[in-house]
Design an enzyme around this catalytic site. Sequence first.
Site, PDB file in Angstrom:
ATOM      1  N   ASP A 183      -2.365  -1.751  -2.699  1.00 18.31           N
ATOM      2  CA  ASP A 183      -1.016  -2.273  -2.503  1.00 18.31           C
ATOM      3  C   ASP A 183      -0.704  -3.352  -3.523  1.00 18.31           C
ATOM      4  OD1 ASP A 183      -0.651  -2.187   1.101  1.00 18.31           O
ATOM      5  OD2 ASP A 183      -1.037  -0.658  -0.399  1.00 18.31           O
TER       6      ASP A 183
ATOM      7  N   GLU B 224      -1.890  -3.776  -6.531  1.00 17.27           N
ATOM      8  CA  GLU B 224      -1.599  -3.225  -7.855  1.00 17.27           C
ATOM      9  C   GLU B 224      -0.212  -2.602  -7.898  1.00 17.27           C
ATOM     10  OE1 GLU B 224      -5.123  -1.449 -10.319  1.00 17.27           O
ATOM     11  OE2 GLU B 224      -5.182  -0.844  -8.211  1.00 17.27           O
TER      12      GLU B 224
ATOM     13  N   SER C  50      13.001  -3.368   3.310  1.00 22.88           N
ATOM     14  CA  SER C  50      11.622  -3.848   3.253  1.00 22.88           C
ATOM     15  C   SER C  50      11.659  -5.325   2.892  1.00 22.88           C
ATOM     16  CB  SER C  50      10.803  -3.029   2.280  1.00 22.88           C
ATOM     17  OG  SER C  50      11.318  -3.164   1.004  1.00 22.88           O
ATOM     18  N   LEU C  51      10.501  -5.912   2.752  1.00 27.34           N
ATOM     19  CA  LEU C  51      10.438  -7.349   2.534  1.00 27.34           C
ATOM     20  C   LEU C  51       9.959  -7.655   1.136  1.00 27.34           C
ATOM     21  CD1 LEU C  51       8.708  -8.431   5.853  1.00 27.34           C
ATOM     22  CD2 LEU C  51      11.078  -8.828   5.207  1.00 27.34           C
TER      23      LEU C  51
ATOM     24  N   GLU D 292       4.734 -14.679  11.771  1.00 27.75           N
ATOM     25  CA  GLU D 292       4.045 -13.653  12.558  1.00 27.75           C
ATOM     26  C   GLU D 292       3.173 -12.810  11.645  1.00 27.75           C
ATOM     27  OE1 GLU D 292       7.562 -10.652  13.326  1.00 27.75           O
ATOM     28  OE2 GLU D 292       8.093 -12.630  14.065  1.00 27.75           O
TER      29      GLU D 292
ATOM     30  N   LYS E  86       1.668  -9.731   9.651  1.00 29.19           N
ATOM     31  CA  LYS E  86       2.233  -8.513   9.065  1.00 29.19           C
ATOM     32  C   LYS E  86       1.253  -7.385   9.363  1.00 29.19           C
ATOM     33  CE  LYS E  86       4.369  -6.924   4.766  1.00 29.19           C
ATOM     34  NZ  LYS E  86       4.076  -5.533   4.938  1.00 29.19           N
TER      35      LYS E  86
ATOM     36  N   ASP F  56      -0.321  -3.775   9.357  1.00 30.29           N
ATOM     37  CA  ASP F  56      -0.380  -2.805   8.266  1.00 30.29           C
ATOM     38  C   ASP F  56      -0.467  -1.388   8.822  1.00 30.29           C
ATOM     39  OD1 ASP F  56      -0.499  -1.806   5.757  1.00 30.29           O
ATOM     40  OD2 ASP F  56      -2.604  -2.296   5.416  1.00 30.29           O
TER      41      ASP F  56
ATOM     42  N   ARG G  27      10.877   5.106   9.300  1.00 30.89           N
ATOM     43  CA  ARG G  27      11.720   4.413   8.335  1.00 30.89           C
ATOM     44  C   ARG G  27      12.405   5.391   7.372  1.00 30.89           C
ATOM     45  NH1 ARG G  27      10.321  -0.492   4.329  1.00 30.89           N
ATOM     46  NH2 ARG G  27       9.162   0.962   3.057  1.00 30.89           N
TER      47      ARG G  27
ATOM     48  N   TYR H 236       8.371  -6.155  16.300  1.00 37.80           N
ATOM     49  CA  TYR H 236       8.683  -7.410  15.612  1.00 37.80           C
ATOM     50  C   TYR H 236      10.171  -7.681  15.371  1.00 37.80           C
ATOM     51  CZ  TYR H 236       8.362  -4.125  11.709  1.00 37.80           C
ATOM     52  OH  TYR H 236       8.510  -3.048  10.893  1.00 37.80           O
TER      53      TYR H 236
ATOM     54  N   LYS I 293      10.176 -15.642   8.947  1.00 44.01           N
ATOM     55  CA  LYS I 293      11.570 -15.295   9.229  1.00 44.01           C
ATOM     56  C   LYS I 293      12.331 -16.538   9.681  1.00 44.01           C
ATOM     57  CE  LYS I 293      10.186 -10.789  10.935  1.00 44.01           C
ATOM     58  NZ  LYS I 293       9.866  -9.988  12.116  1.00 44.01           N
TER      59      LYS I 293
ATOM     60  N   LYS J  89       1.275 -11.978   1.387  1.00 40.48           N
ATOM     61  CA  LYS J  89       0.189 -11.008   1.577  1.00 40.48           C
ATOM     62  C   LYS J  89      -1.164 -11.650   1.296  1.00 40.48           C
ATOM     63  CE  LYS J  89       1.241  -6.728   0.466  1.00 40.48           C
ATOM     64  NZ  LYS J  89       1.255  -5.378   0.992  1.00 40.48           N
TER      65      LYS J  89
ATOM     66  N   CYS K  16     -21.502  22.930 -10.259  1.00 44.49           N
ATOM     67  CA  CYS K  16     -22.154  22.345  -9.097  1.00 44.49           C
ATOM     68  C   CYS K  16     -23.391  21.567  -9.553  1.00 44.49           C
ATOM     69  CB  CYS K  16     -22.554  23.441  -8.110  1.00 44.49           C
ATOM     70  SG  CYS K  16     -23.506  22.796  -6.729  1.00 44.49           S
TER      71      CYS K  16
ATOM     72  N   CYS L 157     -26.558  23.730  -8.028  1.00 45.42           N
ATOM     73  CA  CYS L 157     -26.891  25.118  -8.353  1.00 45.42           C
ATOM     74  C   CYS L 157     -26.196  25.604  -9.629  1.00 45.42           C
ATOM     75  CB  CYS L 157     -26.553  26.034  -7.173  1.00 45.42           C
ATOM     76  SG  CYS L 157     -24.782  26.239  -6.927  1.00 45.42           S
TER      77      CYS L 157
ATOM     78  N   CYS M 296     -17.907  24.215  -4.411  1.00 40.35           N
ATOM     79  CA  CYS M 296     -18.888  25.096  -5.024  1.00 40.35           C
ATOM     80  C   CYS M 296     -18.840  26.394  -4.222  1.00 40.35           C
ATOM     81  CB  CYS M 296     -20.286  24.488  -4.949  1.00 40.35           C
ATOM     82  SG  CYS M 296     -21.563  25.705  -5.313  1.00 40.35           S
TER      83      CYS M 296
ATOM     84  N   CYS N 255     -26.625  27.856  -2.639  1.00 41.36           N
ATOM     85  CA  CYS N 255     -26.594  26.457  -3.088  1.00 41.36           C
ATOM     86  C   CYS N 255     -27.357  25.585  -2.083  1.00 41.36           C
ATOM     87  CB  CYS N 255     -25.128  26.034  -3.211  1.00 41.36           C
ATOM     88  SG  CYS N 255     -24.897  24.321  -3.683  1.00 41.36           S
TER      89      CYS N 255
HETATM   90  S1  IVH Z   1      10.180  -7.635   9.663  1.00 40.95           S
HETATM   91  C1  IVH Z   1      14.064  -6.728   7.104  1.00 40.95           C
HETATM   92  N1  IVH Z   1       7.877  -8.242  10.691  1.00 40.95           N
HETATM   93  O1  IVH Z   1       6.320  -4.623   6.720  1.00 40.95           O
HETATM   94  C2  IVH Z   1      12.642  -6.357   7.218  1.00 40.95           C
HETATM   95  N2  IVH Z   1       7.974  -6.384   9.225  1.00 40.95           N
HETATM   96  O2  IVH Z   1       7.483  -4.851   3.930  1.00 40.95           O
HETATM   97  C3  IVH Z   1      12.189  -6.462   8.622  1.00 40.95           C
HETATM   98  N3  IVH Z   1       5.819  -5.218   8.952  1.00 40.95           N
HETATM   99  O3  IVH Z   1       8.854  -2.236   6.868  1.00 40.95           O
HETATM  100  C4  IVH Z   1      10.749  -6.312   8.716  1.00 40.95           C
HETATM  101  N4  IVH Z   1       4.663  -6.513  10.307  1.00 40.95           N
HETATM  102  O4  IVH Z   1       6.941  -1.988   8.501  1.00 40.95           O
HETATM  103  C5  IVH Z   1       8.538  -7.410   9.876  1.00 40.95           C
HETATM  104  N5  IVH Z   1       5.893  -8.894  11.740  1.00 40.95           N
HETATM  105  C6  IVH Z   1       6.553  -8.060  10.920  1.00 40.95           C
HETATM  106  C7  IVH Z   1       5.923  -6.983  10.277  1.00 40.95           C
HETATM  107  C8  IVH Z   1       6.661  -6.155   9.421  1.00 40.95           C
HETATM  108  C9  IVH Z   1       4.625  -5.454   9.499  1.00 40.95           C
HETATM  109  C10 IVH Z   1       6.104  -4.119   8.005  1.00 40.95           C
HETATM  110  C11 IVH Z   1       7.324  -3.337   8.349  1.00 40.95           C
HETATM  111  C12 IVH Z   1       8.250  -3.436   7.178  1.00 40.95           C
HETATM  112  C13 IVH Z   1       7.330  -3.877   6.095  1.00 40.95           C
HETATM  113  C14 IVH Z   1       8.108  -4.744   5.141  1.00 40.95           C
END
Ligand code: IVH
Length: 665
Positions: free
Chosen positions: A32, A34, A81-82, A111, A113, A115, A134, A223, A286, A310, A404, A407, A422, A428
């Site tokens: 992620d 990279e 996304s964030l 909070e 995040k 995964d 999504r 969340y 947030k 992250k 292989c 073999c 193979c 083998c």
């Molecule tokens: S809030 C407006 N809260 O991370 C965006 N996202 O990169 C609202 N994720 O798509 C997202 N934990 O799938 C939010 N505590 C958390 C989260 C979270 C994981 C994921 C989520 C989102 C992605 C954003």
Amino acid sequence: MDPIRQKIESLRQELHEHNYNYYVLSRPVISDREYDMLMKQLTELEAQHPQWSDPNSPTMRVGSDINKNFIQVKHRYPMLSLQNTYSEGEVADFYNRVKRTLNEEFEIVCELKYDGTSISLHYEQGRLIRAVTRGDGKKGDDVTANVRTIRNVPLILKGDNLPPYVEMRGEILMPWSSFDALNREREEQEEPLFANPRNAASGTLKMQDPRIVASRKLESYMYTMLGESLPTDSHYDNMTLSRTWGLNVSPSMTKCRNLEEIFAFLKQWDVERKTLPVTTDGVVLKVDSLNQQRNLGNTSKFPRWSIAFKFNAEQALTRLESVSWQVGRTGAVTPVANLEPVLLSGTTVKRASLYNEDAINALDLHIGDMVYVEKGGEIIPKITGVDREARFMIGDKVTFARYCPDCRTPLVRNEDEAVHYCPNSGGCPPQIKGRIEHFVTRKAMNIIIGPETISLLYDKGLVYDAADLYDLRFEDLVTLERWAETSARNLLASIEQSKSVPYERVLYALGIRFVGETVAQKLAQAFPDIDALAAATPEQLMTVEEIGERIAQSVTEFFSNPKFTAFVARLRSNGLQFSLNEELLAAKTDKLKGLTIVISGTFNLHSRDEYKAMILQNGGKNSGSVSKNTDYILAGDNMGPAKLEKAEKLGVKIIDEQAFLEMIR
Ligand code: IVH
């Protein structure tokens, strides 16, 4: 072409490719971090050179996980996304920007995040009516049937003052324990492993059969709450309230009043997250007030009121010494990197997975390269990058083996598959030994013999396939180096005992591709002897629950191969069970008359359903819960602790499989 433009184009190309690997194949080839770095590089270049902007650039959209087999639903509110960051400095920048823009008091909710894969749950009058992935952020797949199987997603919300309509968003995850079990099962079947719990969760959510989804034990963490008239103006308070409705909201959620408190949260959870049952990869910050969130607004991709910090995946830099190739029992060839030993997250790493040809090519690996190894969310460490600067003498480029390693047969790669095989299944050695090893496992024939012994017997020319085990004689074994009479006798006794292993386990032992334990049971129930099974057409096989085209194809191929039918014939002449034991299933007695028996745990000799049938056939009563009327508990492995406690309290007798079978013999 202008060199900068060329760079932009190549970054776009590269990111499109990674998006596809990640969202469509659920099999990313880079970390992620990279990915984020590439995206950042491209975003910056595009900002500096707006003349080369492109509406189809990967910076313009979020990746899509849309699957053509699901109905698509438009999101009422886009799923953004964030913005990601790895630096505390950028967290401070975010905080100060918010402070400047709002110019009033505010609080930040921190909070974890999670995964996994994001989900949107729609509740109408407190009832779950829809669950949507999504997708591309604007529309996603309707995966309601699958989500309904997730145990901590409430189907009906609790409480009196529920909003008429509310949308809850959150993350679907596969806990480590389920992930490990799933990969163990896949390893046994030589199916490609899931690289991490996130891919396993998103792959599972997109399956067509909700029953399989249910068996994989996913979990949800919510969340966000969205809707027209929400209970309060505070994100924190709304989420806390939704917990009382029955939604699973992370207990880590914390309100912070300044940067110090935020940094303390980041520090605490970078350590504590490692003890959680699910993967987290950072912290989401947030602005708490929804009103303030609206005032801050969104960019085209990200909200301005939130940022994701992250955590760094633990990484180590070490030298790639060589690459070796492992051949499994189905002939699948897996590349393994041999590394100069290096310490990573508390363990010494010497080997790393290289997955497949595409992953190797993406890294442009050379022997002697200094490579980055990461453990991140994975069980097997993986190579995520090469330190090109450190390359002063270039070794041989790593290319996928063409022959292989054992073999020397040319390998084949089927179209649309990343795996090399193979094809020399009959000649083998690792495939031959692998099939015998599978045949003798506990869940199959349960013959007590280790891989070294199998290898020895193979090398001495005594055993070439599993059927040869039944021709072994005492004289063959005692003349082997370091073999005592007792070990020879024990092995022969164990082989002899395997002749009474029931049909469904023999079927599993045959090692037909994709026929795991459960599939073997289903097949045995539907086709009560091997002749009926061998004669079945793919269409007939597919009428059985859980049997799809891929399995049906594999079964018919097995039985149309004369080598395999000869193998089955030899096993049969040795007295193995190739039909359901009808006497056992059909004969009625009253040996258990008046007895109430509860079944608990998992069993080795027969399935639960078979035991249930046996209780009834012998005049007994089967009950689901332990009470003072219970006479016996038929207990397998992992009997539930609650049942055990109750049984002990009431003094109910606990018996195992053997004792039970003895009772009805
Ligand atoms: S809030 C407006 N809260 O991370 C965006 N996202 O990169 C609202 N994720 O798509 C997202 N934990 O799938 C939010 N505590 C958390 C989260 C979270 C994981 C994921 C989520 C989102 C992605 C954003």
